[in-house]
Design a protein around this motif. Structure first.
Motif, PDB file in Angstrom:
ATOM      1  N   ASN A 211       5.268  12.242 -44.295  1.00 54.76           N
ATOM      2  CA  ASN A 211       6.065  13.034 -45.228  1.00 54.76           C
ATOM      3  C   ASN A 211       6.855  14.076 -44.461  1.00 54.76           C
ATOM      4  OD1 ASN A 211       7.019  14.095 -47.691  1.00 54.76           O
ATOM      5  ND2 ASN A 211       5.039  13.734 -48.677  1.00 54.76           N
ATOM      6  N   GLU A 212       7.812  14.692 -45.166  1.00 58.25           N
ATOM      7  CA  GLU A 212       8.529  15.831 -44.612  1.00 58.25           C
ATOM      8  C   GLU A 212       7.737  17.101 -44.880  1.00 58.25           C
ATOM      9  OE1 GLU A 212      10.481  14.957 -48.653  1.00 58.25           O
ATOM     10  OE2 GLU A 212       9.577  13.841 -47.004  1.00 58.25           O
ATOM     11  N   ALA A 213       8.167  18.202 -44.286  1.00 59.96           N
ATOM     12  CA  ALA A 213       7.423  19.458 -44.359  1.00 59.96           C
ATOM     13  C   ALA A 213       7.206  19.937 -45.786  1.00 59.96           C
ATOM     14  CB  ALA A 213       8.151  20.534 -43.547  1.00 59.96           C
ATOM     15  N   ALA A 214       8.242  19.812 -46.626  1.00 58.74           N
ATOM     16  CA  ALA A 214       8.122  20.300 -48.001  1.00 58.74           C
ATOM     17  C   ALA A 214       7.004  19.591 -48.755  1.00 58.74           C
ATOM     18  CB  ALA A 214       9.449  20.123 -48.738  1.00 58.74           C
ATOM     19  N   GLY A 215       6.874  18.274 -48.538  1.00 58.06           N
ATOM     20  CA  GLY A 215       5.821  17.530 -49.206  1.00 58.06           C
ATOM     21  C   GLY A 215       4.437  17.863 -48.672  1.00 58.06           C
ATOM     22  N   VAL A 216       4.322  18.026 -47.356  1.00 57.99           N
ATOM     23  CA  VAL A 216       3.037  18.394 -46.748  1.00 57.99           C
ATOM     24  C   VAL A 216       2.559  19.732 -47.297  1.00 57.99           C
ATOM     25  CG1 VAL A 216       1.894  19.029 -44.584  1.00 57.99           C
ATOM     26  CG2 VAL A 216       3.440  17.065 -44.642  1.00 57.99           C
ATOM     27  N   GLU A 217       3.491  20.666 -47.428  1.00 56.67           N
ATOM     28  CA  GLU A 217       3.147  21.986 -47.945  1.00 56.67           C
ATOM     29  C   GLU A 217       2.809  21.937 -49.433  1.00 56.67           C
ATOM     30  OE1 GLU A 217       5.197  26.317 -47.516  1.00 56.67           O
ATOM     31  OE2 GLU A 217       6.358  24.836 -48.649  1.00 56.67           O
ATOM     32  N   GLN A 218       3.681  21.292 -50.217  1.00 55.76           N
ATOM     33  CA  GLN A 218       3.512  21.256 -51.671  1.00 55.76           C
ATOM     34  C   GLN A 218       2.208  20.586 -52.080  1.00 55.76           C
ATOM     35  OE1 GLN A 218       5.298  22.301 -54.332  1.00 55.76           O
ATOM     36  NE2 GLN A 218       4.129  21.225 -55.886  1.00 55.76           N
ATOM     37  N   MET A 219       1.882  19.450 -51.439  1.00 52.99           N
ATOM     38  CA  MET A 219       0.714  18.664 -51.821  1.00 52.99           C
ATOM     39  C   MET A 219      -0.548  19.058 -51.040  1.00 52.99           C
ATOM     40  SD  MET A 219       2.030  16.875 -54.217  1.00 52.99           S
ATOM     41  CE  MET A 219       0.793  15.621 -54.566  1.00 52.99           C
ATOM     42  N   ARG A 220      -0.427  20.030 -50.143  1.00 59.10           N
ATOM     43  CA  ARG A 220      -1.557  20.555 -49.370  1.00 59.10           C
ATOM     44  C   ARG A 220      -2.256  19.456 -48.554  1.00 59.10           C
ATOM     45  NH1 ARG A 220      -2.571  25.717 -51.619  1.00 59.10           N
ATOM     46  NH2 ARG A 220      -4.615  25.830 -50.612  1.00 59.10           N
ATOM     47  N   PHE A 221      -1.455  18.525 -48.045  1.00 56.96           N
ATOM     48  CA  PHE A 221      -2.026  17.445 -47.246  1.00 56.96           C
ATOM     49  C   PHE A 221      -2.715  17.967 -45.988  1.00 56.96           C
ATOM     50  CE2 PHE A 221       1.489  14.645 -49.174  1.00 56.96           C
ATOM     51  CZ  PHE A 221       0.649  14.172 -50.166  1.00 56.96           C
ATOM     52  N   TYR A 222      -2.285  19.115 -45.514  1.00 51.93           N
ATOM     53  CA  TYR A 222      -2.868  19.695 -44.305  1.00 51.93           C
ATOM     54  C   TYR A 222      -4.358  20.003 -44.469  1.00 51.93           C
ATOM     55  CZ  TYR A 222      -1.777  23.872 -47.058  1.00 51.93           C
ATOM     56  OH  TYR A 222      -1.682  24.793 -48.080  1.00 51.93           O
ATOM     57  N   GLU A 223      -4.827  20.116 -45.692  1.00 55.29           N
ATOM     58  CA  GLU A 223      -6.246  20.413 -45.916  1.00 55.29           C
ATOM     59  C   GLU A 223      -7.143  19.236 -45.536  1.00 55.29           C
ATOM     60  OE1 GLU A 223      -5.795  23.633 -49.608  1.00 55.29           O
ATOM     61  OE2 GLU A 223      -6.563  21.619 -50.006  1.00 55.29           O
ATOM     62  N   VAL A 224      -6.627  18.021 -45.698  1.00 56.13           N
ATOM     63  CA  VAL A 224      -7.429  16.827 -45.387  1.00 56.13           C
ATOM     64  C   VAL A 224      -6.923  16.097 -44.144  1.00 56.13           C
ATOM     65  CG1 VAL A 224      -8.278  16.439 -47.736  1.00 56.13           C
ATOM     66  CG2 VAL A 224      -6.054  15.493 -47.054  1.00 56.13           C
ATOM     67  N   ALA A 225      -5.694  16.432 -43.726  1.00 55.17           N
ATOM     68  CA  ALA A 225      -5.107  15.786 -42.548  1.00 55.17           C
ATOM     69  C   ALA A 225      -4.293  16.813 -41.772  1.00 55.17           C
ATOM     70  CB  ALA A 225      -4.223  14.611 -42.979  1.00 55.17           C
ATOM     71  N   PRO A 226      -4.966  17.658 -41.010  1.00 55.37           N
ATOM     72  CA  PRO A 226      -4.298  18.796 -40.377  1.00 55.37           C
ATOM     73  C   PRO A 226      -3.542  18.483 -39.090  1.00 55.37           C
ATOM     74  CG  PRO A 226      -6.631  18.839 -39.872  1.00 55.37           C
ATOM     75  CD  PRO A 226      -6.427  17.686 -40.808  1.00 55.37           C
ATOM     76  N   ASN A 227      -3.600  17.244 -38.623  1.00 53.43           N
ATOM     77  CA  ASN A 227      -2.910  16.872 -37.387  1.00 53.43           C
ATOM     78  C   ASN A 227      -1.560  16.229 -37.721  1.00 53.43           C
ATOM     79  OD1 ASN A 227      -5.226  17.305 -35.354  1.00 53.43           O
ATOM     80  ND2 ASN A 227      -6.151  16.002 -36.924  1.00 53.43           N
ATOM     81  N   LEU A 228      -0.470  16.875 -37.328  1.00 56.06           N
ATOM     82  CA  LEU A 228       0.868  16.374 -37.635  1.00 56.06           C
ATOM     83  C   LEU A 228       1.489  15.785 -36.375  1.00 56.06           C
ATOM     84  CD1 LEU A 228       2.843  16.308 -40.110  1.00 56.06           C
ATOM     85  CD2 LEU A 228       4.035  18.209 -38.993  1.00 56.06           C
ATOM     86  N   ALA A 229       1.482  14.457 -36.292  1.00 53.32           N
ATOM     87  CA  ALA A 229       2.082  13.759 -35.154  1.00 53.32           C
ATOM     88  C   ALA A 229       3.601  13.773 -35.324  1.00 53.32           C
ATOM     89  CB  ALA A 229       1.568  12.328 -35.090  1.00 53.32           C
ATOM     90  N   MET A 230       4.320  14.327 -34.355  1.00 53.39           N
ATOM     91  CA  MET A 230       5.763  14.521 -34.469  1.00 53.39           C
ATOM     92  C   MET A 230       6.532  13.244 -34.104  1.00 53.39           C
ATOM     93  SD  MET A 230       5.681  17.532 -35.644  1.00 53.39           S
ATOM     94  CE  MET A 230       7.405  18.020 -35.583  1.00 53.39           C
TER      95      MET A 230
END
Length: 330
Positions: A211-230
């Motif tokens: 996803n893009e940053a806005a979706g990661v932030e909005q859906m709080r995906f970082y809580e279950v998948a905190p590693n963002l491969a660029m």
């Protein structure tokens, strides 16, 4: 019949409201967004409303249904096609494949080299053949192109090279091009509804999404998948859509206002999303919510995907469009 379906059915009957005194009639247009007030898509739709009111100069009502209160983008597109419930909205091209096999291709992985290339393609209106097909077959107009977010892979484990990508259980969008390209890179893609991704990762059904940053932030995906491969594997195109059935019922001066407002509102959305993308990631990282992981083999990943992308473009008769996009100078 659930609440959303009942509401949509009711709105299909009462899409135009008569208000005011005596014979005064004000038109009501219904929009839909999966997201809250802060999301770039919602803000783009609000800007569309403001511009239409400005250019029309007559009484008109807008009702924007936010936070997925009318379902998801797939439903919005169906409603617009049917001429009921939703008159306008921003929809991922992945949800248009029923009416145009080429539509999801405009949002395909590794189609654009960078943001400058992406902007050049939009400025030169290279997507017009797809827009014409959707207007004819789906009865939905593409009146502007929002988006601009760079998509990366968020995962429950660290992904930094091709080896780490192998057999990664990752959620992808429903269009076939996404499954094919991710599989070609060695991943194990699966299609899951957008609003089910968080729980699927939490329950180990999948390990990652993209996803893009806005979706990661909005859906709080970082809580279950905190590693963002660029991986930076895609730059989003999100058409601002309008129902042909609704448009046909509107007075000519309002139609003109909508056609004028659409591209401007979408350009505003592109500016928001592309401008805020890096800021959102930096903010999340500084707060300790995610870690940006450099992906060392992006060129190798692109080379793996390129033959599949070319073959798919030929299969769906989109190779002339791909050729023009590839040849566009940034």
């Amino acid at each position: 019949m659930d609440r959303r379906t009942l509401l949509a059915a009711t709105m299909g009957i009462t899409g135009f409201a008569i208000t005011g005194r005596a014979q005064a009639q004000a038109i009501t247009l219904n929009g839909a967004s999966q997201f809250n007030d802060e999301h770039a898509f919602t803000r783009s739709l609000v800007r569309f409303e403001e511009l239409v009111k400005q250019y029309y100069g007559k009484p008109i009502n807008f009702v924007l249904h936010k936070n997925s209160s009318l379902g998801l983008e797939k439903q919005y597109f169906e409603y617009m096609s049917q001429g009921r419930a939703v008159d306008y909205g921003i929809v991922s091209p992945a949800h248009m494949s029923t009416f145009s096999r080429a539509a999801p291709f405009i949002d395909a992985p590794f189609l654009f080299r960078d943001l400058a290339h992406w902007n050049k393609v939009l400025d030169q209106d290279m997507l017009k053949p797809i827009a014409d097909e959707l207007e004819k077959r789906a009865r939905v107009m593409l009146i502007g192109y929002a988006g601009g977010g760079v998509r990366n892979i968020f995962a429950s484990r660290r992904i930094e090279n091709m080896e780490a990508l192998q057999s990664l259980k990752i959620r992808v969008q429903g269009a076939p091009i996404w499954s094919r390209t991710f599989a070609a890179a060695g991943m194990s893609p699966t299609v899951i509804a957008y609003n089910e991704i968080y729980n699927a990762i939490q329950n180990n059904v999948i390990e990652a999404g993209e996803n893009e940053a806005a979706g990661v932030e909005q859906m709080r995906f970082y809580e279950v998948a905190p590693n963002l491969a660029m991986t930076q594997h895609a730059i989003t195109i999100r058409p601002l859509c309008f129902s042909v059935a609704t448009f046909a019922r509107l007075p000519a001066d309002l139609q003109a206002a909508i056609r004028r407002a659409g591209p401007e509102a979408a350009a505003y959305g592109r500016q928001i999303e592309s401008g805020e993308d890096g800021q959102k990631l930096a903010s999340l990282e500084s707060a300790g919510r995610l870690k940006r992981v450099p992906f060392a083999e992006r060129d190798t990943l692109q080379q793996k995907v390129a033959p599949v992308l070319a073959a798919y473009a030929k299969e769906i008769d989109a190779d002339p469009i791909m050729r023009r996009i590839t040849e566009a100078t940034s």
